[in-house]
Design an enzyme around this catalytic site. Structure first.
Site, mmCIF file in Angstrom:
data_model
loop_
_atom_site.group_PDB
_atom_site.id
_atom_site.type_symbol
_atom_site.label_atom_id
_atom_site.label_comp_id
_atom_site.label_asym_id
_atom_site.label_seq_id
_atom_site.Cartn_x
_atom_site.Cartn_y
_atom_site.Cartn_z
ATOM 1 N N ASP A 14 116.882 43.857 -48.149
ATOM 2 C CA ASP A 14 118.212 43.982 -48.840
ATOM 3 C C ASP A 14 118.887 43.415 -49.437
ATOM 4 O O ASP A 14 119.533 41.550 -49.063
ATOM 5 C CB ASP A 14 119.161 44.272 -46.925
ATOM 6 C CG ASP A 14 120.379 44.619 -47.527
ATOM 7 O OD1 ASP A 14 120.977 45.792 -49.033
ATOM 8 O OD2 ASP A 14 120.575 45.018 -46.331
ATOM 9 N N ASP A 108 119.894 49.290 -53.914
ATOM 10 C CA ASP A 108 120.100 47.245 -53.187
ATOM 11 C C ASP A 108 118.534 47.787 -52.077
ATOM 12 O O ASP A 108 118.644 46.601 -51.648
ATOM 13 C CB ASP A 108 121.312 47.545 -53.260
ATOM 14 C CG ASP A 108 121.762 47.913 -52.013
ATOM 15 O OD1 ASP A 108 121.305 49.003 -51.359
ATOM 16 O OD2 ASP A 108 123.571 47.178 -51.520
ATOM 17 N N GLU A 109 117.826 48.070 -51.929
ATOM 18 C CA GLU A 109 117.202 47.917 -50.792
ATOM 19 C C GLU A 109 116.052 48.987 -50.748
ATOM 20 O O GLU A 109 116.098 49.632 -51.219
ATOM 21 C CB GLU A 109 118.171 49.308 -49.335
ATOM 22 C CG GLU A 109 117.486 48.948 -47.750
ATOM 23 C CD GLU A 109 118.296 49.395 -47.117
ATOM 24 O OE1 GLU A 109 117.740 49.869 -46.055
ATOM 25 O OE2 GLU A 109 118.910 50.610 -47.449
#
Length: 356
Positions: A14, A108-109
């Protein structure tokens, strides 16, 4: 630790305050200050991402920007640089792809399956170093034998955290944490659990199955398993077709002008159509989202026999839905258009008929 003790090794990565840190790449002078990425408060903007300095003042993602500036008087607001965000996201995912199957969850993950490596913990350290070295962006990571626990672990020691939960220690790791950390438990489920005096994962894991079945039916056993960290989901490199594509617009001031509303509806239908065409997909359902000035929010949809991907048809269906459900003179705060029941096209549409 040898991988012989890891039946599965799943990493969850993350990126920390991703939009903020992408902004800082271009504006290093903003490092270390309270910063929020999002829209302006006088235009009903919301916080998309907040720096950790801003979070200490109570600023959170999805918060109205007007609230954020009241909480943090010296908050700097900057717009999201979407082109740079997407570019940085591609860089990160390319790095992860060198280590195993990647399931990207958002810009973003992502999850990475490290089960093939002899020493997955060493690989996690390599990944963190590679991401920071090649992108100059910080990230937090969690390593566990399941996706559920790996995700909780990545959030355990932010920012730039590195949390490993060895096989067999999942239940102990989750035990003191609130039930909301468990995948699939949202506010309503957590509230129902609290009414049963169940607040932590340990309490849920030890709860009487009959008691849970009375409140959650056939989901009770699954809740107890997840509270112990049991999660058989695998990393899926190809997440398949998008389930839905949508656009929505929050007006800076409430709008009751039908021409302006139609114009916005048409623009959004065009963008949805572009997304479908870019992915070479068609949709069978069109949805319009309504939000009145008093925040009353609802959505209405219509389904079509033949898949569609062109702006004119999507707009025609959306306009029909809007006209049916918008009382003339009703002030609107937000308007949205979306499509679902998406598939690869079998034949091009020749027209459309509504399904009953």
């Amino acid at each position: 630790m040898s991988n012989k003790t890891w039946p599965r090794a799943i990493l969850h990565l993350d990126m920390d305050a991703f939009y903020v840190n992408v902004h800082i790449l271009e504006h290093p002078e903003d490092a270390g200050r309270p910063l929020a990425i999002g829209g302006q408060p006088d235009q009903r903007g919301v916080v998309a991402s907040a720096s950790y300095e801003a979070r200490k003042m109570g600023v959170r993602s999805a918060m109205p920007m007007s609230t954020a500036v009241r909480l943090c008087r010296n908050l700097k607001i900057a717009p999201a640089n979407w082109e740079r965000i997407r570019e940085c996201s591609k860089q990160v995912m390319a790095i992860l792809d060198d280590f195993g199957d990647v399931e990207q969850m958002s810009v973003d993950e992502a999850y990475v399956d490290l089960s093939e490596w002899d020493n997955p913990e060493d690989k996690v350290a390599e990944i963190r170093t590679a991401v920071k070295t090649k992108t100059a962006l910080p990230c937090s990571v969690g390593l566990a034998s399941s996706k559920l626990v790996a995700k909780v672990a990545s959030d355990h020691d932010k920012p730039e955290g590195f949390t490993v939960v060895p096989p067999g220690e999942e239940a102990a790791f989750l035990a003191p944490l609130p039930t909301r950390v468990i995948w699939g438990i949202g506010p309503r489920t957590a509230e129902k659990l609290a009414n049963l005096n169940i607040h932590t994962c340990e309490q849920l894991a030890l709860a009487d199955l009959g008691l849970l079945q009375g409140a959650f039916g056939n989901q009770a056993a699954s809740l107890k398993q997840r509270a112990r960290g049991v999660d058989g989901r695998s990393v899926e490199p190809d997440r398949g077709l998008a389930k839905s594509i949508s656009q929505e617009w929050t007006f800076s001031q409430d709008v009751d002008d039908p021409d302006r509303l139609r114009s916005q509806l048409q623009k959004m239908a065009g963008k949805v159509a572009q997304s479908l065409q870019k992915r070479q997909l068609v949709a069978h359902t069109v949805t319009v989202k309504f939000r009145w000035a008093d925040f009353t929010t609802f959505a209405r949809q219509r389904s079509l026999e033949v898949g569609i991907d062109d702006a004119d048809t999507i707009y025609a269906v959306a306009e029909a839905i809007w006209e049916e459900h918008w009382p003339p003179g009703q002030k609107m705060r937000l308007l949205g258009v979306g499509v679902s029941k998406i598939e690869a096209p079998q034949v091009r549409q020749l027209g459309f008929n509504f399904l009953d």
